[in-house]
Design a protein around this motif. Structure first.
Motif, PDB file in Angstrom:
ATOM      1  N   LEU A   1       7.487   8.015  -3.519  1.00  0.00           N
ATOM      2  CA  LEU A   1       7.869   6.624  -3.316  1.00  0.00           C
ATOM      3  C   LEU A   1       7.212   5.714  -4.354  1.00  0.00           C
ATOM      4  N   GLN A   2       5.941   5.913  -4.554  1.00  0.00           N
ATOM      5  CA  GLN A   2       5.227   5.039  -5.487  1.00  0.00           C
ATOM      6  C   GLN A   2       5.605   5.321  -6.937  1.00  0.00           C
ATOM      7  N   GLN A   3       5.774   6.589  -7.260  1.00  0.00           N
ATOM      8  CA  GLN A   3       6.120   6.932  -8.637  1.00  0.00           C
ATOM      9  C   GLN A   3       7.544   6.484  -8.958  1.00  0.00           C
TER      10      GLN A   3
ATOM     11  N   ALA B   1      11.673  -4.893   2.338  1.00  0.00           N
ATOM     12  CA  ALA B   1      11.589  -3.602   1.645  1.00  0.00           C
ATOM     13  C   ALA B   1      12.588  -3.512   0.505  1.00  0.00           C
ATOM     14  N   HIS B   2      13.702  -4.224   0.617  1.00  0.00           N
ATOM     15  CA  HIS B   2      14.679  -4.247  -0.472  1.00  0.00           C
ATOM     16  C   HIS B   2      14.074  -4.784  -1.772  1.00  0.00           C
ATOM     17  N   GLN B   3      13.056  -5.611  -1.681  1.00  0.00           N
ATOM     18  CA  GLN B   3      12.480  -6.165  -2.903  1.00  0.00           C
ATOM     19  C   GLN B   3      11.955  -5.047  -3.798  1.00  0.00           C
ATOM     20  N   TRP B   4      11.475  -3.962  -3.187  1.00  0.00           N
ATOM     21  CA  TRP B   4      11.068  -2.798  -3.958  1.00  0.00           C
ATOM     22  C   TRP B   4      12.282  -1.925  -4.295  1.00  0.00           C
ATOM     23  N   TYR B   5      13.063  -1.621  -3.243  1.00  0.00           N
ATOM     24  CA  TYR B   5      14.134  -0.637  -3.373  1.00  0.00           C
ATOM     25  C   TYR B   5      15.486  -1.325  -3.204  1.00  0.00           C
ATOM     26  N   GLY B   6      16.175  -1.463  -4.319  1.00  0.00           N
ATOM     27  CA  GLY B   6      17.432  -2.185  -4.333  1.00  0.00           C
ATOM     28  C   GLY B   6      17.354  -3.355  -5.285  1.00  0.00           C
TER      29      GLY B   6
ATOM     30  N   THR C   1       0.829  -1.214   0.000  1.00  0.00           N
ATOM     31  CA  THR C   1       0.000   0.000   0.000  1.00  0.00           C
ATOM     32  C   THR C   1       0.858   1.256   0.000  1.00  0.00           C
ATOM     33  N   LEU C   2       2.054   1.172   0.541  1.00  0.00           N
ATOM     34  CA  LEU C   2       2.930   2.343   0.622  1.00  0.00           C
ATOM     35  C   LEU C   2       3.741   2.540  -0.649  1.00  0.00           C
ATOM     36  N   PHE C   3       4.284   1.441  -1.192  1.00  0.00           N
ATOM     37  CA  PHE C   3       5.256   1.529  -2.270  1.00  0.00           C
ATOM     38  C   PHE C   3       4.677   1.189  -3.645  1.00  0.00           C
ATOM     39  N   GLY C   4       3.627   0.410  -3.661  1.00  0.00           N
ATOM     40  CA  GLY C   4       3.121  -0.192  -4.888  1.00  0.00           C
ATOM     41  C   GLY C   4       3.093  -1.698  -4.711  1.00  0.00           C
TER      42      GLY C   4
END
Length: 957
Positions: free
Chosen positions: A426-428, A325-330, A274-277
């Motif tokens: 964050l999402q964009q 969270a690394h799965q999204w960022y990194g 919900t926060l990141f996508g």
């Protein structure tokens, strides 16, 4: 699959719960720097992705055996040529290449210094395949990280971050070239193999081995490829309404604890989605191993966790959140190269705060930011020095600047942009650059595009600069217009200049209000409207900004000296203030009374007509040119004590009873010395060694006090400096001499006596050869008593204080050139009847000391009963002088009769008759208030018995 370099950021909605965290959160296992031995090492100098080719997919087919440890297999790579190619290079270190195919045909290659160079013939936009067959015993990378493929009794696993993929499989081992990866792993059949992607199947080969196939669906960097194998049990979960399968691999003895520790994992995936996508990959999972390299590693779709993370009490749940969270960022959004590693580690670290907010509420999350980001990083920097986030050295990729400092930066960016825009960012960032690579400049550009802000200064100071700033601020309020002025200034321990934002919370009887304050190195004036009065202030409220220190500057009272029916206040000049208001109240009262004398422009004031022996409290406020008032200063207390001064003389002996030697005289030696000097004047004695230091009540009865501190090793008078000031202000007469006593008194003591125009010097070595009388004053000569000196002193006295001040000098110090006090005042006269000497009188010749004492006591008009008593002289003194707006006048008349005190201006025009009445013989005191007069020089005149004395006085407003 390679993408252009892009930008990334996070988004979230804030939980405003006021609950405090009751849980202990431990994310230490997610900090790679806690485990690797960082230092210098191989620096990958590749700066961009202009390689001429793009690897689209790797298929790793590998057989792994133990005893001996050995691997054999091949890697089939699908490559897109971006330009004409005649060769392609892969990295492979410590393993042997047996054959290379290009498009299924044998190809020419070389394998030197860890580089497999393959001859190809490819045109632009042509796709071709390479296949490298290799085998050997994998070695660890050594250097700073010592990672690669690990063989253990109960597990085999890989850790490749940052550059160790090349130590166990041939690949283009750089983060900017992402590719889909399939893994086909053959090894012992009693173990399970966990890896990236979705498990397609397990085939039992009938020979004690099994082949497990994992198929990837999304591109990843080479350091994220993993194999983790062991005697695992699986824990199967799902998230996103069953759309995301979860496979966790743990040992049998971890199984029950793991059920607890992974219980929140599905909810965590849902929340971060919900926060990141939406979660970006085909599955997620965790596999446990016994490792000391790192505590955990965010392999794409299959995080590797150290065994100790499984506790059964969710202690390390923030590590689980960090790696997820690394799965999204990194992972989905990957940095181009390691100069930008903070775009991975900083985002994952900040996600810990987001999960604390979700689980424990906003206040707990704010506390987590303070303790685990701001304070942790500050402590690290205190030990290791200021560091820059951008472009760390090879051995410091995974250091606190990439983690805690970067998380603090994201938190500050959230404050600057506001929640809505920050979470949009964050999402964009994720949706735009998913499956691609990004750099810092692109992240800044997207943040600026969304917010409309110029963030050049923000990124320059926090990402490309070093240091942690401090902030000071002044708050000035104009109650009638409900305006608040906040003057905020930043300072930096490095060359980086900081402009920072931080919130302050104001609380008062009418409620509370939060304001966002901006501070710059040159000061920034923040002006706010509709601000009611307030009593409480919270700076950097909720810990939004990384600051070394933040402090409010207020006016500061430095002394409050009570005497007679008065109190004298001294304060520090406050920047930007035009004048001051003084307030007082009796102790225990709630209401302040403003001193009604008009604006005070100096840094001191005297209050009169106070009740003797009543304790008072005092404070001040400053006012600027626009009528804004500062916050109240600190509060000091003072008790006016009426000085009766009805007894003639008290001698205070600070010297301890010694052994009787020259440097340690006993009481009788000291007492006899001063008795001879003072006779025939009568006096009382006060022995500090037996009675302690005298109080103002003890001194208040005496017209004159002689205080001598002849002790070679001890100074005590500084503990009674307020007592001495009160005595002097109350028109007592003080004669003080001592060894190094003057340098033991505080700066506040000297400010009250000498104002700003002074310096006190101290020479510890034997240096005083003599004292020169001031040629303009009639003081008797003094000579050092050579019979009392220690032999090593060579006829000179040590531990001498001297003065540099406009006050009248008594004696000047004779010293060899090069000493601080050479030719400076060794004794000074303050007012008409106070003398301070920076040398011990006991070590002067008796005849000279007697002549001096007789001279000084005659000036003080100390009463004696026999006929040898000196005649009282007519005298006039004013203290303080200069003053604002009031001062004390002391005058002596030799005979009873009429006395007149008159005030003139400098033109000789009579302004006021202050006194015209009959007075008794001796000393008299009078308070004078000149609040109605302008600043300037005036003449005070005393007339009695046909004689006249005049004194120039200065009123400074």
């Amino acid at each position: 699959m390679k993408a252009a370099r892009f930008l990334i950021f996070l988004c979230l909605s804030t939980c405003l719960s006021s609950m405090f965290a009751s849980r202990i959160w431990d994310a230490s296992a997610s900090r790679k720097y806690n485990f690797s031995q960082l230092g210098s090492g191989f620096q990958d100098a590749k700066a961009d992705s202009a390689t001429g080719f793009d690897v689209q997919k790797y298929e790793i087919t590998l057989a792994i055996s133990q005893n001996p440890n050995f691997v054999e297999g091949n890697v089939l790579a699908t490559v897109l040529a971006e330009q004409s190619l005649n060769a392609i290079n892969y990295e492979l270190v410590g393993l042997a290449v047996s054959q290379v195919l290009v498009n299924g045909n044998p190809a020419t290659y070389t394998h030197t210094d860890g580089i497999v160079s393959i001859a190809v013939n490819a045109s632009p936009n042509q796709t071709f395949e390479t296949q490298v067959f290799y085998s050997g015993t994998p070695q660890l990378s050594g250097g700073a990280y010592n990672v690669g493929m690990y063989f253990q009794t109960n597990s085999i696993f890989t850790i490749s971050d940052p550059d160790a993929g090349r130590y166990w499989w041939p690949c283009y081992d750089h983060p900017w070239d992402k590719a889909v990866v399939d893994l086909i792993i053959t090894m012992r059949s009693d173990w399970k193999v966990a890896a990236n992607g979705l498990r397609e199947g397990i085939v039992d080969n009938g020979n004690g081995t099994a082949t497990t196939t994992w198929r990837g669906q999304n591109p990843m960097t080479t350091y994220l490829v993993c194999i983790t194998a062991g005697p695992y049990q699986e824990i199967v979960q799902s998230a996103m309404n069953g759309q995301v399968p979860i496979q966790n691999f743990v040992t049998q003895n971890q199984y029950n604890n793991a059920l607890v520790d992974f219980a929140n994992l599905p909810a965590m995936i849902d929340y971060f989605s919900t926060l990141f996508g939406a979660y970006p990959f085909e599955k997620y999972g965790n596999a446990t191993v016994s490792m000391s390299t790192f505590g955990a590693m965010e392999h794409q779709t299959m995080t590797t966790l150290g065994n100790y993370i499984i506790t059964g009490n969710q202690t390390h749940e923030l590590t689980v959140a960090h790696e997820l969270a690394h799965q999204w960022y990194g992972n989905a959004v990957s940095f181009l190269d390691f100069p930008h590693v903070w775009l991975s580690e900083g985002f994952a670290t900040y996600s810990e705060h987001l999960w604390v907010d979700h689980e424990e509420g906003w206040q707990a999350a704010c506390n987590y930011v303070l303790s685990n980001y701001h304070q942790y990083y500050t402590n690290w920097e205190n030990s290791y020095g200021a560091a820059v986030i951008y472009n760390p050295s090879f051995g410091n990729y995974f250091a606190p600047p990439s983690y805690e400092k970067a998380a603090s930066v994201l938190h500050m960016l959230r404050l600057k942009m506001g929640d809505a825009q920050f979470f949009q960012l964050l999402q964009q960032w994720f949706s735009t650059y998913r499956d691609g690579n990004v750099v810092t400049a692109e992240f800044q550009a997207m943040a600026e595009s969304i917010s409309g802000l110029d963030l050049a200064q923000f990124f320059q100071q926090w990402i490309y600069g070093s240091g942690i700033p401090s902030v000071t601020l002044q708050l000035l309020h104009k109650e009638e217009s409900s305006q608040l002025k906040v003057i905020a200034q930043s300072s930096s321990p490095t060359a980086t200049s900081f402009a920072v934002d931080f919130p302050i919370k104001l609380s008062g009887t009418s409620g509370s209000d939060s304001l966002l304050v901006h501070a710059t190195a040159d000061e920034y004036i923040n002006l706010f409207s509709n601000v009611s009065s307030f009593d409480e202030l919270s700076l950097n409220h909720n810990n939004w900004t990384l600051l070394r220190e933040i402090s409010e500057i207020r006016p500061r009272l430095i002394s409050a000296i009570g005497y007679s029916e008065s109190a004298r206040l001294q304060w520090e000049y406050f920047p930007g203030v035009e004048c001051y208001e003084v307030y007082y109240r009796t102790s225990g009262s709630e209401d302040w009374i403003e001193l009604d004398v008009g604006p005070i422009h100096l840094n001191y004031a005297t209050l009169h007509q106070l009740n003797p022996n009543q304790e008072y409290e005092f404070m001040i406020r400053g006012m600027d040119n626009d009528g804004f008032l500062t916050r109240p200063s600190n509060i000091l207390t003072a008790r006016p004590v009426y000085l009766d001064l009805y007894k003639p003389l008290l001698v205070v002996d600070e010297t301890r009873d010694g052994s009787g030697t020259d440097l340690s005289p006993d009481d009788s030696m000291v007492d006899d010395f001063y008795a001879a000097a003072i006779s025939p004047y009568e006096y009382d004695e006060w022995d500090v060694a037996t009675q302690g230091l005298p109080t103002l009540d003890d001194l208040s009865a005496y017209h004159t006090v002689i205080w001598h501190a002849d002790d070679f090793t001890q100074n005590l008078a500084f503990e009674a400096e307020n007592t001495l000031l009160s005595y002097i202000y109350g028109c007592g007469n003080l004669i003080f001499s001592g060894w190094r006593s003057m340098s033991s008194f505080s700066e506040v003591f000297w400010l009250n006596l000498l104002f700003d125009d002074y310096s006190i010097y101290y020479d510890n070595a034997a240096c005083l050869t003599g004292l020169i009388c001031d040629e303009y004053n009639d003081y008797p000569p003094l000579a050092i008593d050579q019979t009392k000196l220690a032999a090593p002193w060579n006829g000179m006295l040590p531990m001498i204080n001297t003065f540099d001040t406009h006050y009248e000098g008594m004696y000047y110090a004779e010293m060899p050139e090069g000493f601080n006090g050479a030719n400076k005042k060794a004794g000074i006269k303050i007012g008409n009847s106070n003398w301070l000497m920076g040398f011990p009188l006991f070590y002067m010749e008796e005849a000279g000391v007697r002549n001096l004492m007789q001279n000084l006591l005659a000036v003080t008009n100390t009463a004696v009963e026999d006929a040898q008593s000196p005649a009282i002289q007519m005298a006039l003194s004013v203290y303080p002088n200069p003053f604002n707006p009031s001062t004390k006048i002391q005058f002596n008349i030799p005979n009873a009769g009429n006395a007149r005190l008159k005030l003139y201006n400098v033109k000789g025009q009579l302004l006021e008759v202050l006194a015209d009445e009959l007075y008794s013989q001796g000393k008299h005191n009078l308070a004078m208030d000149m609040s109605e007069y302008a600043s300037g020089i005036y003449i005070l005149s005393l007339e009695s018995a046909g004689k006249k004395l005049q004194k120039r006085i200065t009123l400074m407003k």
